[in-house]
Design an enzyme around this catalytic site. Structure first.
Site, PDB file in Angstrom:
ATOM      1  N   ASP A 153       0.839  -1.197   0.000  1.00  0.00           N
ATOM      2  CA  ASP A 153       0.000   0.000   0.000  1.00  0.00           C
ATOM      3  C   ASP A 153       0.877   1.251   0.000  1.00  0.00           C
ATOM      4  OD1 ASP A 153      -2.146  -1.709   0.238  1.00  0.00           O
ATOM      5  OD2 ASP A 153      -2.284  -1.484   2.410  1.00  0.00           O
TER       6      ASP A 153
HETATM    7  N1  URA Z   1      -1.207  -5.979   3.829  1.00  0.00           N
HETATM    8  C1  URA Z   1      -1.708  -4.721   3.845  1.00  0.00           C
HETATM    9  O1  URA Z   1      -2.735  -4.475   4.452  1.00  0.00           O
HETATM   10  N2  URA Z   1      -1.036  -3.763   3.195  1.00  0.00           N
HETATM   11  C2  URA Z   1       0.126  -3.972   2.547  1.00  0.00           C
HETATM   12  O2  URA Z   1       0.708  -3.037   1.989  1.00  0.00           O
HETATM   13  C3  URA Z   1       0.639  -5.284   2.539  1.00  0.00           C
HETATM   14  C4  URA Z   1      -0.045  -6.274   3.181  1.00  0.00           C
END
Ligand code: URA
Length: 288
Positions: free
Chosen positions: A107
């Site tokens: 993310d």
């Molecule tokens: N899980 C998440 O919630 N975000 C990420 O970036 C990676 C794994």
């Protein structure tokens, strides 16, 4: 498979300029092939066997690239984006010319290990849902994460869309009071908590809306064996807790190099590339 390519294509692939720029270099006599001045930019060469030099410097040919990036918060795991900076914007042109892409996504606000490569086969296998490549994350979570959460994650939890996660391993690294203290102290130099937790606490501050300021915090490590969208955040939501800071520390046999600060990257060592290749062949197929 064809083993020869045009000289100008080889040089272009390695970032030595446009086709017309390379034509000019050849015309100027700057390029040699096996010690002989090249005359035709379109001549066929075997990039793995012929020795090509520019201004007397031998050019090492390669067509694959493997990069370990410590992704910082604020950039997106994409090759292009209209609004945000992408992870590719952090790399050098001699690497981006080989068109690497991120193997999976983190993310925008997540930090940590991101592999980029142009080896589509390897990427495909590492991402395949059937392969269950383990990924380990560290997170600062609002709430008192305890043994009942670890047991729930060990069983699998139900996400907001009804999906039941595969068993995941959750460990509390710093008890709620210590993690909360780290947040309290994270702006002071005399903070006794580790640098890692302190850095996490500093970033977590950004996500501290009034709902979460009163809650204890937990510093945890979680290993998941799949990669659903926002999986870690949604797993904690499933047990009523919120991830305030998230960082990936490993993926399969690769561990984030502690020498890389957020935003820094390096190419993988041969050993690391081999470990990914053999993991793909042996480690993954041995899994249930
Ligand atoms: N899980 C998440 O919630 N975000 C990420 O970036 C990676 C794994």
């Amino acid at each position: 498979m064809k083993s020869t390519i045009r000289l100008d294509k080889m040089l272009g692939n390695l970032g030595y300029g446009t086709r017309s720029g390379i034509k000019l270099l050849v015309k100027q006599g700057a390029v040699t092939v096996n010690g002989q001045r090249a005359k035709d930019p379109g001549m066929q060469i075997n990039p793995h066997a012929d020795s090509v030099a520019l201004d007397g410097e031998t050019i090492a040919y390669r067509d694959t690239v493997y990069v370990m990036l410590h992704k910082p918060a604020g950039v997106v795991s994409a090759t292009e984006d209209n609004r945000d900076r992408t992870v590719l914007d952090l790399l050098d042109p001699d690497v981006t010319v080989l068109s690497p892409f991120p193997v999976g996504r983190l993310d925008k606000d997540t930090e940590g290990l991101l592999l980029l490569t142009n080896d589509g086969k390897l990427a495909h296998e590492l991402l395949s849902p059937k392969k269950h490549v383990p990924k380990t994350y560290r997170a600062l979570v609002a709430g008192d994460v305890d043994a009942s959460d670890a047991a729930a994650f060990g069983q699998g939890v139900t996400l907001d869309d009804g999906y039941v996660t595969m068993p995941a391993q959750l460990q509390v690294l710093a008890a709620a009071s210590d993690a909360s203290e780290a947040l309290e102290a994270s702006t002071s130099d005399s903070d006794p908590s580790g640098e890692e937790l302190r850095a996490a606490a500093r970033l977590a501050r950004r996500n501290l809306t009034p709902d979460y300021t009163e809650q204890p915090l937990s510093w945890i490590e979680l290993t998941i064996n799949e990669g659903k969208f926002h999986q870690v955040k949604r797993m904690f939501e499933a047990v009523g807790k919120k991830v305030l800071y998230l960082r990936r520390v490993s993926m399969g046999p690769l561990t984030l190099d502690a020498a890389l600060a957020p935003g820094q990257w390096r190419e993988l060592s041969e050993q690391e590339v081999d470990s990914l290749r053999s993991y793909r062949k042996e480690g993954l197929s041995a899994r249930p």
